[in-house]
Write a protein that holds these residues in place. Structure first.
Motif, PDB file in Angstrom:
ATOM      1  N   THR A   4       0.852  -1.320  -0.017  1.00  0.00           N
ATOM      2  CA  THR A   4      -0.060  -0.045  -0.144  1.00  0.00           C
ATOM      3  C   THR A   4       0.998   1.240  -0.219  1.00  0.00           C
ATOM      4  O   THR A   4       1.972   1.140   0.533  1.00  0.00           O
ATOM      5  CB  THR A   4      -0.912   0.045   1.282  1.00  0.00           C
ATOM      6  OG1 THR A   4      -0.029  -0.041   2.458  1.00  0.00           O
ATOM      7  CG2 THR A   4      -1.710  -1.191   1.341  1.00  0.00           C
ATOM      8  N   GLN A   5       0.335   2.420  -0.415  1.00  0.00           N
ATOM      9  CA  GLN A   5       1.129   3.549  -0.377  1.00  0.00           C
ATOM     10  C   GLN A   5       1.442   3.767   1.096  1.00  0.00           C
ATOM     11  O   GLN A   5       2.578   4.255   1.423  1.00  0.00           O
ATOM     12  CB  GLN A   5       0.187   4.859  -0.852  1.00  0.00           C
ATOM     13  CG  GLN A   5       1.093   6.056  -0.876  1.00  0.00           C
ATOM     14  CD  GLN A   5       0.079   7.280  -1.286  1.00  0.00           C
ATOM     15  OE1 GLN A   5      -1.222   6.850  -1.949  1.00  0.00           O
ATOM     16  NE2 GLN A   5       0.518   8.374  -1.004  1.00  0.00           N
ATOM     17  N   GLY A 126      -1.974  14.769   3.975  1.00  0.00           N
ATOM     18  CA  GLY A 126      -1.926  13.353   3.309  1.00  0.00           C
ATOM     19  C   GLY A 126      -2.891  13.909   1.914  1.00  0.00           C
ATOM     20  O   GLY A 126      -2.902  13.050   1.012  1.00  0.00           O
ATOM     21  N   GLY A 127      -3.347  14.928   1.828  1.00  0.00           N
ATOM     22  CA  GLY A 127      -3.951  15.071   0.527  1.00  0.00           C
ATOM     23  C   GLY A 127      -2.663  15.340  -0.703  1.00  0.00           C
ATOM     24  O   GLY A 127      -3.321  15.212  -1.936  1.00  0.00           O
ATOM     25  N   THR A 190      -5.755   2.801  12.485  1.00  0.00           N
ATOM     26  CA  THR A 190      -6.282   2.667  11.014  1.00  0.00           C
ATOM     27  C   THR A 190      -5.859   3.623  10.157  1.00  0.00           C
ATOM     28  O   THR A 190      -5.645   4.859  10.649  1.00  0.00           O
ATOM     29  CB  THR A 190      -7.786   2.405  10.983  1.00  0.00           C
ATOM     30  OG1 THR A 190      -7.920   1.386  11.951  1.00  0.00           O
ATOM     31  CG2 THR A 190      -8.383   2.323   9.509  1.00  0.00           C
ATOM     32  N   VAL A 191      -5.462   3.352   8.902  1.00  0.00           N
ATOM     33  CA  VAL A 191      -5.163   4.525   8.022  1.00  0.00           C
ATOM     34  C   VAL A 191      -6.065   4.362   6.824  1.00  0.00           C
ATOM     35  O   VAL A 191      -6.628   3.126   6.289  1.00  0.00           O
ATOM     36  CB  VAL A 191      -3.747   4.385   7.298  1.00  0.00           C
ATOM     37  CG1 VAL A 191      -3.424   4.942   6.341  1.00  0.00           C
ATOM     38  CG2 VAL A 191      -2.819   4.809   8.422  1.00  0.00           C
ATOM     39  N   PHE A 192      -6.656   5.566   6.245  1.00  0.00           N
ATOM     40  CA  PHE A 192      -7.687   5.453   4.955  1.00  0.00           C
ATOM     41  C   PHE A 192      -6.549   5.676   3.811  1.00  0.00           C
ATOM     42  O   PHE A 192      -6.021   6.811   3.953  1.00  0.00           O
ATOM     43  CB  PHE A 192      -8.845   6.481   5.184  1.00  0.00           C
ATOM     44  CG  PHE A 192      -9.660   6.059   6.115  1.00  0.00           C
ATOM     45  CD1 PHE A 192     -10.158   4.669   6.471  1.00  0.00           C
ATOM     46  CD2 PHE A 192     -10.584   7.092   6.622  1.00  0.00           C
ATOM     47  CE1 PHE A 192     -11.105   4.700   7.410  1.00  0.00           C
ATOM     48  CE2 PHE A 192     -11.359   6.941   7.621  1.00  0.00           C
ATOM     49  CZ  PHE A 192     -11.797   5.653   7.934  1.00  0.00           C
ATOM     50  N   GLU A 193      -6.793   4.903   3.062  1.00  0.00           N
ATOM     51  CA  GLU A 193      -6.098   5.450   1.534  1.00  0.00           C
ATOM     52  C   GLU A 193      -7.031   5.277   0.231  1.00  0.00           C
ATOM     53  O   GLU A 193      -7.760   4.289   0.207  1.00  0.00           O
ATOM     54  CB  GLU A 193      -5.045   3.958   1.455  1.00  0.00           C
ATOM     55  CG  GLU A 193      -3.817   4.512   0.493  1.00  0.00           C
ATOM     56  CD  GLU A 193      -2.759   3.402   0.705  1.00  0.00           C
ATOM     57  OE1 GLU A 193      -2.179   3.394   1.735  1.00  0.00           O
ATOM     58  OE2 GLU A 193      -2.351   2.759  -0.607  1.00  0.00           O
ATOM     59  N   TYR A 194      -7.066   6.381  -0.099  1.00  0.00           N
ATOM     60  CA  TYR A 194      -7.924   6.746  -1.305  1.00  0.00           C
ATOM     61  C   TYR A 194      -7.419   6.107  -2.580  1.00  0.00           C
ATOM     62  O   TYR A 194      -6.285   6.491  -3.014  1.00  0.00           O
ATOM     63  CB  TYR A 194      -8.099   8.196  -1.319  1.00  0.00           C
ATOM     64  CG  TYR A 194      -9.070   8.503  -0.103  1.00  0.00           C
ATOM     65  CD1 TYR A 194     -10.587   8.292  -0.206  1.00  0.00           C
ATOM     66  CD2 TYR A 194      -8.596   8.700   1.206  1.00  0.00           C
ATOM     67  CE1 TYR A 194     -11.349   8.797   0.899  1.00  0.00           C
ATOM     68  CE2 TYR A 194      -9.149   9.330   2.175  1.00  0.00           C
ATOM     69  CZ  TYR A 194     -10.788   9.018   1.921  1.00  0.00           C
ATOM     70  OH  TYR A 194     -11.520   9.601   3.110  1.00  0.00           O
ATOM     71  N   LEU A 223      -4.562   9.060   3.136  1.00  0.00           N
ATOM     72  CA  LEU A 223      -3.569   9.225   2.157  1.00  0.00           C
ATOM     73  C   LEU A 223      -4.166   9.384   0.727  1.00  0.00           C
ATOM     74  O   LEU A 223      -5.178   8.440   0.348  1.00  0.00           O
ATOM     75  CB  LEU A 223      -2.288   8.155   2.443  1.00  0.00           C
ATOM     76  CG  LEU A 223      -1.209   8.130   3.081  1.00  0.00           C
ATOM     77  CD1 LEU A 223      -0.757   6.955   3.277  1.00  0.00           C
ATOM     78  CD2 LEU A 223      -0.293   9.062   2.579  1.00  0.00           C
ATOM     79  N   PHE A 224      -3.924  10.217   0.004  1.00  0.00           N
ATOM     80  CA  PHE A 224      -3.870  10.310  -1.419  1.00  0.00           C
ATOM     81  C   PHE A 224      -2.906   9.865  -2.152  1.00  0.00           C
ATOM     82  O   PHE A 224      -1.687  10.354  -1.570  1.00  0.00           O
ATOM     83  CB  PHE A 224      -4.625  11.587  -1.905  1.00  0.00           C
ATOM     84  CG  PHE A 224      -6.265  11.515  -1.700  1.00  0.00           C
ATOM     85  CD1 PHE A 224      -7.066  11.544  -2.784  1.00  0.00           C
ATOM     86  CD2 PHE A 224      -6.739  12.040  -0.645  1.00  0.00           C
ATOM     87  CE1 PHE A 224      -8.251  11.398  -2.770  1.00  0.00           C
ATOM     88  CE2 PHE A 224      -7.976  12.072  -0.572  1.00  0.00           C
ATOM     89  CZ  PHE A 224      -8.920  11.702  -1.642  1.00  0.00           C
ATOM     90  N   PRO A 225      -2.952   9.381  -3.390  1.00  0.00           N
ATOM     91  CA  PRO A 225      -1.796   9.109  -4.272  1.00  0.00           C
ATOM     92  C   PRO A 225      -1.106  10.473  -4.636  1.00  0.00           C
ATOM     93  O   PRO A 225      -1.766  11.531  -4.537  1.00  0.00           O
ATOM     94  CB  PRO A 225      -2.333   8.345  -5.215  1.00  0.00           C
ATOM     95  CG  PRO A 225      -3.659   8.220  -5.265  1.00  0.00           C
ATOM     96  CD  PRO A 225      -4.101   8.551  -4.117  1.00  0.00           C
TER      97      PRO A 225
END
Ligand code: MIC
Ligand code: SF4
Length: 639
Positions: A4-5, A126-127, A190-194, A223-225
């Protein structure tokens, strides 16, 4: 197996521990940020550690919270912050430069970097693809001293976006949808990854709105890529050289999946008194409103204000509504001043507010008795606005602007404005003259309000006291340690401690100090998700000052748990949730064999009033156990 990122960045920064979900790891923090309300204590702690110079890549000290300045205290704090930054090597962002998260995104945040900030909304970065976490001031002080930051290697949840938002539906509605699904409790570590094709349709500031409010779910970060939109944003900020592409491997595996079709979303609102209490705007339509406030680190970007202005253009704010607009940064302010947006806002009757936190932290703009206030900010906790009877709804800038015109909750899709004209600019007005770069001069100024950070006392061998207070679930740090009018005492612990639990039980402080003065160890009994919300370590320091030595709860949120351990307060969890019901406020309590229990992590609480024993579990890492024994990290740390 693909990564994951999140785990890519973590593995690049890993200092110790096994990089496996659930393991305790420590990571290098490249950048740090502080803001003034948590910053004075963070720099006092940095000094108490005996360090002279900042050791991480970049440390920025922002002044954005306490800018109303009633009395001398805040101005004195700013002087301390300016002069200590100059001495130790931190960049100082002067009052007027804007809200830390907005400014950091514009000027410093970079994909692939790690960032720690003494503010819970640090994940805003994270954006742009930074691994950005909020923490207490002491953890940030340690990171500035070059000490790796400890976290639990998180679960990573994929939030897959498809489609494209329709006009008048915005990034705020995306994160409100996420909050509707995940709620505000139970998302620790927890981490949210978009991911997904919908990501391409969102600009960096829109992504930052989403990562900003991930904090309300209680996740470690979001996180966003880093992609072409990221490159465009950095280029528009004159920082393209910092761009790197970054995303999860195509075969990355996640611990969960939540899919959102952006094209099906509609305007949403978080209703009183929790950001997780979501309704559709259509269900609230027609409700009379009294106040609208557009701003905060969630929604105060250039395009946010352009959209609001496009809706307001040609209208006057409804006669019974007060509209305030606080641009997120001086850059945003300059942009809207140059292109006429500011004039449109002024013509509509908007009250132009300082580029600062202001209303969001209850510093000003408190609504009237029983008022309904629509805000684009991220928290609508009970009493946070300064008016306990007011009802706060969190909405998008589009919903806020449309409702400001009509005087009632309004679906912005009814507006006749053309939002297609609102685009990201190809270049922003970049002017870094409100940053002061450090000279190394040692001329630190300390006003009379600035005290020493208090130290704790070692774990008592006889751990006896009373349940000084019993509170319910979702107790926020705003309940524990009010901000607003009390914010100016952040550098003066004895004074600030007088207001602990002010909105819940104003007699708490007096009662706790009476028990403390008899030599007791105080207990706080709490329900689920204790310590939600802000990173303010004062929610641990002030109770510690009042003699609190243990919090016994159904669950405790991540940043607050770390703050409790940092200040020598035992974070204890009921083995059996039902036992919460058995203890009453005022009960005489004793923790049996505190030293051996600390080692094993299993405690027995004897309720002397009821004559019962209650099993508890210590929620702490091995590293934290050492601090708890010593009476807090400042008592234990040697650098
Ligand atoms: C908040 O939004 O609650 C604050 C004020 O920014 C806090 C920090 C503080 O209490 O100073 C936060 O989010 O951590
Ligand atoms: Fe400031 Fe509000 Fe953002 Fe906290 S949430 S940093 S008070 S604007």
């Amino acid at each position: 197996m693909g990564l994951t990122q999140c785990y890519k960045i973590l593995s690049d920064h890993l200092v110790s521990g096994k990089l496996e979900c659930g393991e305790s790891i420590s990571i290098k923090m490249d950048q740090s940020l502080t803001q003034d309300a948590t910053g004075t204590m963070a720099y006092l702690e940095f000094e108490a550690l005996g360090i002279n110079k900042v050791k991480n890549e970049l440390a920025v000290s922002y002044v954005d919270h306490n800018t109303v300045q009633v009395g001398f205290e805040n101005a004195d704090d700013h002087e301390y912050l300016r002069t200590i930054a100059d001495k130790i090597g931190a960049v100082y962002s002067r009052a007027g430069n804007g809200i830390c998260h907005q400014v950091h995104l514009e000027r410093f945040a970079l994909p692939g970097k790690t960032l720690i900030g003494s503010d819970s909304h640090t994940p805003t970065a994270g954006g742009i693809g930074s691994f950005a976490v909020g923490a207490g001031g002491l953890d940030v002080a340690l990171a500035m001293a070059g000490v790796p930051f400890s976290i639990i290697a998180p679960k990573v949840i994929e939030i897959r976006l498809k489609g494209k938002l329709r006009p008048f539906v915005s990034a705020k509605d995306v994160i409100l949808k996420v909050l509707e699904h995940f709620g505000t409790k139970g998302n620790v570590n927890t981490v949210f990854e978009y991911t997904g094709e919908g990501v391409d349709t969102l600009s960096v500031p829109e992504r930052a709105t989403i990562t900003n409010m991930g904090a309300e779910c209680g996740v470690t970060t979001s996180l966003f890529p880093s992609d072409e939109n990221t490159r465009e944003f950095l280029k528009a900020q004159g920082r393209e050289e910092g761009f790197i592409p970054l995303s999860a491997d195509p075969d990355a595996t996640y611990d969960g999946l939540f899919e959102i079709d952006l094209s099906l979303l509609e305007p949403l609102a978080a209703c009183p008194h929790s950001p997780g209490n979501i309704s559709k705007v259509t269900e609230l339509e027609g409700m009379k409103i009294n106040q609208v406030l557009i701003g905060s680190c969630t929604n105060s970007s250039y395009t946010d204000l352009k959209k609001a202005a496009a809706i307001l253009s040609g209208h006057t704010v409804h006669p019974t509504v007060s509209l305030g607009v606080a641009p997120g940064s001086r850059e945003v302010m300059m942009m809207i001043a140059e292109d006429g947006t500011l004039e449109t806002l002024i013509k509509s009757g908007a009250r132009i507010l300082e580029s600062a936190c202001g209303f969001c932290i209850g510093n000003h703009q408190s609504p009237g008795t029983d008022a309904v206030s629509l805000r684009t900010s991220n928290r609508n906790f009970y009493a946070r606005s300064g008016t306990a009877s007011a009802n706060l709804y969190l909405v998008s800038p589009e919903t806020a602007a449309a409702s400001a015109i009509t005087g009632v909750f309004t679906d912005p899709r009814k507006s006749d404005a053309d939002l297609t004209e609102v685009r990201m600019p190809s270049s922003f007005i970049v002017d870094d003259s409100m940053f002061i770069y450090p000279s190394g001069k040692d001329d630190v100024k300390r006003g009379p309000n600035i005290g020493e950070p208090p130290k704790g006392t070692i774990l008592p061998s006889i751990f006896k006291g009373h349940a000084v207070i019993k509170v319910g679930e979702k107790i926020t740090t705003d309940h524990i340690m009010p901000a607003g009018a009390r914010l100016k005492y952040r550098s003066n612990i004895p004074r600030y401690a007088e207001f602990v639990f002010e909105s819940v039980d104003p007699s708490f402080s007096k009662r706790a100090s009476e028990y403390r003065d008899k030599g007791e160890s105080g207990f706080i009994i709490a329900g689920a998700s204790y310590g939600q919300g802000s990173s303010r370590e004062h929610a641990a320091i002030c109770p510690m000052y009042l003699g609190i030595k243990a919090v016994v709860a159904i669950s405790i949120e991540r940043i607050h748990q770390a703050n409790l351990a940092n200040f020598g307060i035992l974070p204890l969890i009921f083995r059996n949730e039902e036992d919460y019901q058995k203890i009453n406020e005022g009960d005489e309590l004793e923790l049996l064999n505190p030293y051996s229990s600390l080692e094993s992590g299993e405690f027995v609480l004897f309720d002397n009033t009821k004559g019962i024993e209650i099993p508890l579990h210590l929620f702490a890492t091995d590293e934290q156990k050492k601090m708890l024994k010593a009476g807090g990290r400042l008592m234990e740390v040697k650098l």
